[in-house]
Structures are given as C-alpha cells and as structure tokens.
Design an enzyme around this catalytic site. Structure first.
Site, PDB file in Angstrom:
ATOM      1  CG  ASP A 100      -1.855   1.037   1.401  1.00  0.00           C
ATOM      2  OD1 ASP A 100      -2.333   1.542   0.386  1.00  0.00           O
ATOM      3  OD2 ASP A 100      -2.154   1.422   2.556  1.00  0.00           O
ATOM      4  CG  PHE A 149      -9.900  -0.776   2.898  1.00  0.00           C
ATOM      5  CD1 PHE A 149      -8.741  -0.360   3.548  1.00  0.00           C
ATOM      6  CD2 PHE A 149     -10.574  -1.893   3.379  1.00  0.00           C
ATOM      7  CE1 PHE A 149      -8.260  -1.061   4.648  1.00  0.00           C
ATOM      8  CE2 PHE A 149     -10.093  -2.603   4.478  1.00  0.00           C
ATOM      9  CZ  PHE A 149      -8.944  -2.175   5.115  1.00  0.00           C
ATOM     10  CG  ASP A 156      -7.456  -7.153   8.737  1.00  0.00           C
ATOM     11  OD1 ASP A 156      -6.460  -6.879   8.033  1.00  0.00           O
ATOM     12  OD2 ASP A 156      -7.655  -6.638   9.856  1.00  0.00           O
ATOM     13  NE  ARG A 162      -6.504 -11.161   9.631  1.00  0.00           N
ATOM     14  CZ  ARG A 162      -5.649 -10.163   9.435  1.00  0.00           C
ATOM     15  NH1 ARG A 162      -5.097 -10.007   8.255  1.00  0.00           N
ATOM     16  NH2 ARG A 162      -5.358  -9.337  10.409  1.00  0.00           N
TER      17      ARG A 162
HETATM   18  P1  IMP Z   1       1.945  -0.702   3.701  1.00  0.00           P
HETATM   19  O1  IMP Z   1       1.144   0.563   3.817  1.00  0.00           O
HETATM   20  O2  IMP Z   1       2.392  -0.958   2.271  1.00  0.00           O
HETATM   21  O3  IMP Z   1       3.088  -0.699   4.661  1.00  0.00           O
HETATM   22  O4  IMP Z   1       0.966  -1.901   4.097  1.00  0.00           O
HETATM   23  C1  IMP Z   1       0.749  -2.169   5.463  1.00  0.00           C
HETATM   24  C2  IMP Z   1      -0.359  -3.131   5.744  1.00  0.00           C
HETATM   25  O5  IMP Z   1      -1.592  -2.397   5.743  1.00  0.00           O
HETATM   26  C3  IMP Z   1      -0.626  -4.275   4.786  1.00  0.00           C
HETATM   27  O6  IMP Z   1       0.224  -5.372   4.950  1.00  0.00           O
HETATM   28  C4  IMP Z   1      -2.059  -4.633   5.189  1.00  0.00           C
HETATM   29  O7  IMP Z   1      -2.049  -5.451   6.348  1.00  0.00           O
HETATM   30  C5  IMP Z   1      -2.658  -3.277   5.539  1.00  0.00           C
HETATM   31  N1  IMP Z   1      -3.490  -2.792   4.437  1.00  0.00           N
HETATM   32  C6  IMP Z   1      -3.172  -1.839   3.539  1.00  0.00           C
HETATM   33  N2  IMP Z   1      -4.178  -1.656   2.662  1.00  0.00           N
HETATM   34  C7  IMP Z   1      -5.146  -2.537   3.002  1.00  0.00           C
HETATM   35  C8  IMP Z   1      -6.452  -2.849   2.447  1.00  0.00           C
HETATM   36  O8  IMP Z   1      -6.934  -2.308   1.434  1.00  0.00           O
HETATM   37  N3  IMP Z   1      -7.154  -3.826   3.089  1.00  0.00           N
HETATM   38  C9  IMP Z   1      -6.688  -4.468   4.193  1.00  0.00           C
HETATM   39  N4  IMP Z   1      -5.476  -4.217   4.725  1.00  0.00           N
HETATM   40  C10 IMP Z   1      -4.709  -3.256   4.136  1.00  0.00           C
HETATM   41 MG    MG Z   2      -4.256  -5.671   8.434  1.00  0.00          MG
END
Ligand code: IMP
Ligand code: MG
Length: 189
Positions: A100, A149, A156, A162
């Site tokens: 993300d 999202f 989740d 999940r």
């Molecule tokens: P990052 O922002 O790339 O570090 O992602 C961190 C974590 O945020 C991911 O591994 C997911 O657990 C959670 N996450 C980010 N976007 C979503 C989404 O759209 N749905 C569910 N979890 C998310």
């Molecule tokens: Mg999560």
C-alpha cells in the site's frame, strides 16, 4: 441472504485468485534452482502463502515475521516478530498480502538486506501503487488495484473477512459505522 450492502464490489473470484496464484508460483519456481525461503508477513499473507507455496514446484522453507506501525503518521515501522531462519546466503522471497504505502516493504528490504541473503525479492498478492509513500521495487505482483480499500484472501477490516476466497473493494465509511456490515452479504449464514 440480504440485499447487497452499498460499496461492495467483488474484483476477483476464487477461480481468478487461483489463476493469479498459479502464475506467481510459476514465475518464482522458474527463477530459483536451489529452493527459496518464503518470508511471509503476518497475518494477512497467510492464505496467499498457503496457496502460493503449494503451487510452487521448487523446494521452499517457510518462515514468518510480523511488523507494526507505530507513532501514527510518522510512517515508522518496527519488527514485532523476527524470522527464525538465518537468511544469510539464501534466496529469499518476502510474501505480502498487499503493498500500500510501501513502508512495510521498504522497512523489510533494509532490515533483511543487512543479513546478506544471496537474493531478496518481493512478492505481493495486491499492489495499490497509487497509495505509495515510498518507492518500492516489487518482483512478483498478483493484481494491481486503484486506491480503494480491499478485503478478503487474507486482507481484513479490523480482523474480519480474511477467510473469504474473493478480493472485494468496500466502502470504509460503511465499515467504520459497522465492521460487520458486509458479513451478511459475504458469508452464507
Ligand atoms: P503498507 O502501507 O504498504 O506498509 O501496508 C501495510 C499493511 O496495511 C498491509 O500489509 C495490510 O495489512 C494493511 N493494508 C493496507 N491496505 C489494506 C487494504 O486495502 N485492506 C486491508 N489491509 C490493508
Ligand atoms: Mg491488516
């Protein structure tokens, strides 16, 4: 089943998930002769890891790590649970549910690179590149999505959804009001 709750849009069904995982497993299996260490980021990657590892045709070791974001807004990330396996000199593939902001991947790249693996690759099921805060290089990407999202296949909302074998976009305003809002639409009973 009740009428569909607003905001729910299934973007991958179970067969499309299987096809995506097969492709990724093929890509990874082709790249490594000596097997790989799959370093899976808890907890969202678990369904993906289970399917990916079984679809691969090469030897693998599976290990887990967990990270937490802390100090909201600072973007800082901390290791909550480390790998048990020494990755020095090994081919390592980090397995993530979604990339993300990229903060998790960037943190893990720096952290794991210090341990001198032979190679370090990143594989994610979902890539939401419009949300990137830091640039990350991803080697194996399942599906790219716009800035919405998503839930299902490990992903989740406050721990829910999940275990669904779909990937669906949802309205987070609906979920903020009721985290279980889509349960009636997505589960049989
Ligand atoms: P990052 O922002 O790339 O570090 O992602 C961190 C974590 O945020 C991911 O591994 C997911 O657990 C959670 N996450 C980010 N976007 C979503 C989404 O759209 N749905 C569910 N979890 C998310
Ligand atoms: Mg999560």
């Amino acid at each position: 089943m009740s009428a569909a709750t607003p905001g729910l849009d299934v973007i991958l069904d179970g067969r499309q998930i299987d096809a995506t995982v097969e492709r990724l497993a093929g890509e990874i299996s082709e790249r490594f002769n000596d097997g790989v260490i799959l370093a899976a980021v808890l907890r969202g990657s678990v369904p993906f890891l289970a399917d990916l590892s079984r679809a691969m045709t090469i030897h693998s070791l599976i290990d887990f790590l967990a990270i937490t974001k802390y100090e909201r807004g600072t973007g800082r990330v901390r290791l909550l649970k480390d790998l048990d396996i020494d990755i020095g000199g090994r081919d390592v593939v980090v397995v993530q549910d979604i990339v993300d902001t990229g903060l998790t991947s960037a943190f893990l790249r720096a952290e794991l690179q210090r341990r001198s693996p032979r190679s370090l690759s990143f594989c994610c099921f979902v890539d939401r590149s419009p949300a990137r805060v830091v640039p990350v290089e991803l080697d194996h990407v399942g599906v790219e999505i716009p800035d919405e999202f998503v839930i299902g296949y490990g992903l989740d909302y406050r721990g829910r959804y999940r275990n669904l074998k779909i990937l669906a976009t949802v309205d987070t305003r609906v979920l903020a009001a009721d985290p279980d809002a889509y349960v009636g639409d997505l589960y049989l009973s």
